[in-house]
Write a protein that holds these residues in place. Structure first.
Motif, PDB file in Angstrom:
ATOM      1  N   ALA A  27     -12.221 -67.062 114.678  1.00  0.00           N
ATOM      2  CA  ALA A  27     -12.874 -68.066 115.504  1.00  0.00           C
ATOM      3  C   ALA A  27     -13.308 -67.456 116.834  1.00  0.00           C
ATOM      4  O   ALA A  27     -14.380 -67.782 117.358  1.00  0.00           O
ATOM      5  CB  ALA A  27     -11.937 -69.246 115.741  1.00  0.00           C
ATOM      6  N   ASP A  28     -12.485 -66.551 117.375  1.00  0.00           N
ATOM      7  CA  ASP A  28     -12.794 -65.880 118.633  1.00  0.00           C
ATOM      8  C   ASP A  28     -12.889 -64.372 118.384  1.00  0.00           C
ATOM      9  O   ASP A  28     -12.062 -63.812 117.659  1.00  0.00           O
ATOM     10  CB  ASP A  28     -11.708 -66.147 119.676  1.00  0.00           C
ATOM     11  CG  ASP A  28     -11.552 -67.625 119.983  1.00  0.00           C
ATOM     12  OD1 ASP A  28     -12.582 -68.286 120.211  1.00  0.00           O
ATOM     13  OD2 ASP A  28     -10.401 -68.115 119.966  1.00  0.00           O
ATOM     14  N   PRO A  29     -13.872 -63.705 118.972  1.00  0.00           N
ATOM     15  CA  PRO A  29     -14.013 -62.254 118.772  1.00  0.00           C
ATOM     16  C   PRO A  29     -12.752 -61.499 119.171  1.00  0.00           C
ATOM     17  O   PRO A  29     -12.090 -61.836 120.163  1.00  0.00           O
ATOM     18  CB  PRO A  29     -15.200 -61.894 119.674  1.00  0.00           C
ATOM     19  CG  PRO A  29     -15.970 -63.162 119.822  1.00  0.00           C
ATOM     20  CD  PRO A  29     -14.945 -64.251 119.838  1.00  0.00           C
ATOM     21  N   GLN A  30     -12.430 -60.466 118.390  1.00  0.00           N
ATOM     22  CA  GLN A  30     -11.251 -59.643 118.629  1.00  0.00           C
ATOM     23  C   GLN A  30     -11.682 -58.211 118.923  1.00  0.00           C
ATOM     24  O   GLN A  30     -12.763 -57.779 118.527  1.00  0.00           O
ATOM     25  CB  GLN A  30     -10.344 -59.651 117.387  1.00  0.00           C
ATOM     26  CG  GLN A  30      -9.909 -61.014 116.946  1.00  0.00           C
ATOM     27  CD  GLN A  30      -9.045 -61.716 117.970  1.00  0.00           C
ATOM     28  OE1 GLN A  30      -8.192 -61.081 118.605  1.00  0.00           O
ATOM     29  NE2 GLN A  30      -9.253 -63.016 118.143  1.00  0.00           N
ATOM     30  N   ARG A  31     -10.804 -57.465 119.621  1.00  0.00           N
ATOM     31  CA  ARG A  31     -11.097 -56.055 119.864  1.00  0.00           C
ATOM     32  C   ARG A  31     -11.250 -55.337 118.533  1.00  0.00           C
ATOM     33  O   ARG A  31     -10.589 -55.649 117.546  1.00  0.00           O
ATOM     34  CB  ARG A  31      -9.999 -55.393 120.693  1.00  0.00           C
ATOM     35  CG  ARG A  31     -10.036 -55.777 122.174  1.00  0.00           C
ATOM     36  CD  ARG A  31      -9.238 -54.785 123.007  1.00  0.00           C
ATOM     37  NE  ARG A  31      -9.836 -53.447 122.978  1.00  0.00           N
ATOM     38  CZ  ARG A  31     -10.818 -53.042 123.774  1.00  0.00           C
ATOM     39  NH1 ARG A  31     -11.328 -53.873 124.660  1.00  0.00           N
ATOM     40  NH2 ARG A  31     -11.286 -51.816 123.672  1.00  0.00           N
ATOM     41  N   LEU A  32     -12.120 -54.353 118.500  1.00  0.00           N
ATOM     42  CA  LEU A  32     -12.419 -53.647 117.261  1.00  0.00           C
ATOM     43  C   LEU A  32     -11.179 -52.998 116.660  1.00  0.00           C
ATOM     44  O   LEU A  32     -10.339 -52.455 117.374  1.00  0.00           O
ATOM     45  CB  LEU A  32     -13.471 -52.567 117.530  1.00  0.00           C
ATOM     46  CG  LEU A  32     -14.852 -53.046 117.987  1.00  0.00           C
ATOM     47  CD1 LEU A  32     -15.739 -51.844 118.286  1.00  0.00           C
ATOM     48  CD2 LEU A  32     -15.490 -53.943 116.936  1.00  0.00           C
ATOM     49  N   THR A  33     -11.097 -53.067 115.344  1.00  0.00           N
ATOM     50  CA  THR A  33     -10.037 -52.399 114.591  1.00  0.00           C
ATOM     51  C   THR A  33     -10.642 -51.200 113.880  1.00  0.00           C
ATOM     52  O   THR A  33     -11.690 -51.300 113.247  1.00  0.00           O
ATOM     53  CB  THR A  33      -9.410 -53.350 113.562  1.00  0.00           C
ATOM     54  OG1 THR A  33      -8.861 -54.484 114.250  1.00  0.00           O
ATOM     55  CG2 THR A  33      -8.313 -52.658 112.771  1.00  0.00           C
ATOM     56  N   ALA A  34      -9.974 -50.062 113.951  1.00  0.00           N
ATOM     57  CA  ALA A  34     -10.529 -48.827 113.410  1.00  0.00           C
ATOM     58  C   ALA A  34     -10.562 -48.843 111.887  1.00  0.00           C
ATOM     59  O   ALA A  34      -9.585 -49.262 111.240  1.00  0.00           O
ATOM     60  CB  ALA A  34      -9.708 -47.633 113.885  1.00  0.00           C
ATOM     61  N   PRO A  35     -11.651 -48.398 111.283  1.00  0.00           N
ATOM     62  CA  PRO A  35     -11.670 -48.190 109.831  1.00  0.00           C
ATOM     63  C   PRO A  35     -10.522 -47.272 109.402  1.00  0.00           C
ATOM     64  O   PRO A  35     -10.201 -46.297 110.088  1.00  0.00           O
ATOM     65  CB  PRO A  35     -13.027 -47.523 109.584  1.00  0.00           C
ATOM     66  CG  PRO A  35     -13.892 -48.035 110.703  1.00  0.00           C
ATOM     67  CD  PRO A  35     -12.968 -48.095 111.891  1.00  0.00           C
ATOM     68  N   GLY A  36      -9.913 -47.608 108.264  1.00  0.00           N
ATOM     69  CA  GLY A  36      -8.761 -46.864 107.781  1.00  0.00           C
ATOM     70  C   GLY A  36      -7.443 -47.551 108.044  1.00  0.00           C
ATOM     71  O   GLY A  36      -6.435 -47.262 107.381  1.00  0.00           O
ATOM     72  N   GLN A  37      -7.426 -48.468 109.012  1.00  0.00           N
ATOM     73  CA  GLN A  37      -6.205 -49.206 109.314  1.00  0.00           C
ATOM     74  C   GLN A  37      -5.989 -50.325 108.291  1.00  0.00           C
ATOM     75  O   GLN A  37      -6.896 -50.710 107.554  1.00  0.00           O
ATOM     76  CB  GLN A  37      -6.266 -49.790 110.724  1.00  0.00           C
ATOM     77  CG  GLN A  37      -6.166 -48.753 111.825  1.00  0.00           C
ATOM     78  CD  GLN A  37      -4.782 -48.153 111.922  1.00  0.00           C
ATOM     79  OE1 GLN A  37      -3.837 -48.784 112.387  1.00  0.00           O
ATOM     80  NE2 GLN A  37      -4.646 -46.904 111.477  1.00  0.00           N
ATOM     81  N   ALA A  38      -4.773 -50.843 108.249  1.00  0.00           N
ATOM     82  CA  ALA A  38      -4.442 -51.919 107.318  1.00  0.00           C
ATOM     83  C   ALA A  38      -4.624 -53.272 107.985  1.00  0.00           C
ATOM     84  O   ALA A  38      -4.388 -53.436 109.188  1.00  0.00           O
ATOM     85  CB  ALA A  38      -3.003 -51.771 106.837  1.00  0.00           C
TER      86      ALA A  38
END
Length: 372
Positions: free
Chosen positions: A340-351
């Motif tokens: 619903a609200d934008p979140q800080r980017l999560t790196a590809p490869g993470q779970a």
């Protein structure tokens, strides 16, 4: 404990306080405990020798059999090589998430069968419950039960995030004696039982990284990459990076130069050897694309007749579980997670791990930090 078949359990014994207390609690529940130290990779020969020494000493104090299982070549093939290759692709892998279903727990289960054990156990802070999420006491476990992975009671130590990919065939034989305890309680139990390692410090590092130095490790494996361009979101060159293996999506520090404002790594393009940077207004996303999707029967049932479902998703091992919607695409092989609200980017490869209350109901690997 007639429900369990036999009372013999193979325990992963690292020589630390958690596995020590797990062993003691299992003994107090009437289990015959065999200790097994898995040696896949260590930061040094000294670290390996100390781990085995502590485990042997602990096993002697507890009066249990103890064995050591070495499998460095298999670990290198299944865990280290994929770890290095992921960094070459511009991803940020989590080797513990990979190791648990591919190495650690299959090894325990295979050896448990060889030693005639019905169950395996570890000192992880997680729980095993029924399909309603009620924790199952140790003395009521049976091999044929359908079970659910649960969060550990200690929110600061909960390790269910790292265990989400364990299949039912492993979970149904897995015991977590520490699931309802906090770390402070575990240390008190260790002290009360006179265990010598009651105050031993926790290990925080990745087991195969000497001095927890990822950069030097990747350099030795020729995986840091060559210098290349920093780009803005319009594709314009704004500087030079020192090799993509040094960076992760979401990184804000150690970029190697000043840009006049705080910048964040938004994307790593390994094919072009380029890193895209953006400012604070550009480093959030309302969606994530997942691959390698795993779903429990509960999550599959939630999707019956539905295009999307609501759940909680955890994007970091100690991160907050966030409300989201999950939409299956490509016949369920991938999923789009929306917030619903934008979140800080999560790196590809993470779970990304899905929860319903305390129950782990699935998860997947981040393929793209945004699905838009």
């Amino acid at each position: 404990m007639s429900a369990s078949g036999n009372k013999k359990v193979l325990l992963g014994l690292s020589g630390g306080v958690d596995s020590a207390v797990a062993a003691a609690l299992l003994q107090e529940e009437g289990f015959e405990v065999i200790g097994l130290t898995l040696v896949f990779s260590c930061r040094s020969e000294e670290a390996r020798d100390n781990m085995i020494k502590d485990a042997k000493s602990l096993a002697a104090d507890l009066g249990i059999e103890h064995f050591v299982h070495d499998a460095p070549a298999e670990f290198a093939e299944k865990i280290i090589t994929p770890f290095v290759n992921a960094w070459r692709r511009g991803e940020t892998p989590n080797p513990c998430v990979l190791c648990n279903p591919l190495m650690k727990f299959p090894s325990l289960l295979k050896l448990a069968d060889e030693y005639g054990c019905d169950f395996i156990a570890t000192g992880h802070y997680a729980g095993i419950g029924d399909q309603e999420g009620r924790i199952i006491p140790l003395n009521e476990r049976r091999r044929d039960q359908q079970v659910t992975l649960l969060r550990g009671s200690d929110s600061k130590k909960d390790q269910s995030y790292f265990l989400y990919a364990l299949p039912q065939e492993i979970l149904s034989r897995l015991l977590f004696p520490l699931g309802e305890l906090t770390k402070a309680e575990v240390r008190l139990l260790a002290a009360d039982r006179g265990l010598k390692l009651a105050q031993k410090a926790d290990s925080q590092e990745i087991c195969f990284l000497p001095d927890d130095d990822r950069i030097n490790f990747l350099r030795e494996h020729q995986a840091l990459g060559d210098p290349g361009p920093y780009l803005d979101t319009e594709g314009n060159p704004i500087g030079q990076h020192a090799g993509i293996g040094r960076y992760t999506v979401g990184q804000r520090k150690k970029l190697g130069q000043s840009f006049g404002k705080r910048m964040t790594v938004l994307k790593i393009d390994a094919g072009k050897n380029a890193i895209v940077l953006g400012d604070e207004t550009e480093c959030r996303s309302s969606s994530i694309l997942l691959v390698n999707l795993l779903m429990t029967d509960l999550l599959k049932n939630m999707f019956a007749g539905q295009d999307w479902v609501s759940a909680l998703v955890q994007l970091r091992s100690q991160g907050q579980a966030l409300p989201c919607t999950i939409e299956l695409i490509e016949e369920g092989y991938r999923a789009v997670i929306r917030f619903a609200d934008p979140q800080r980017l999560t790196a590809p490869g993470q779970a990304a791990v899905f929860y319903l209350g305390k129950m782990v109901i699935g998860g997947g690997q981040v393929f793209s930090s945004t699905a838009d």
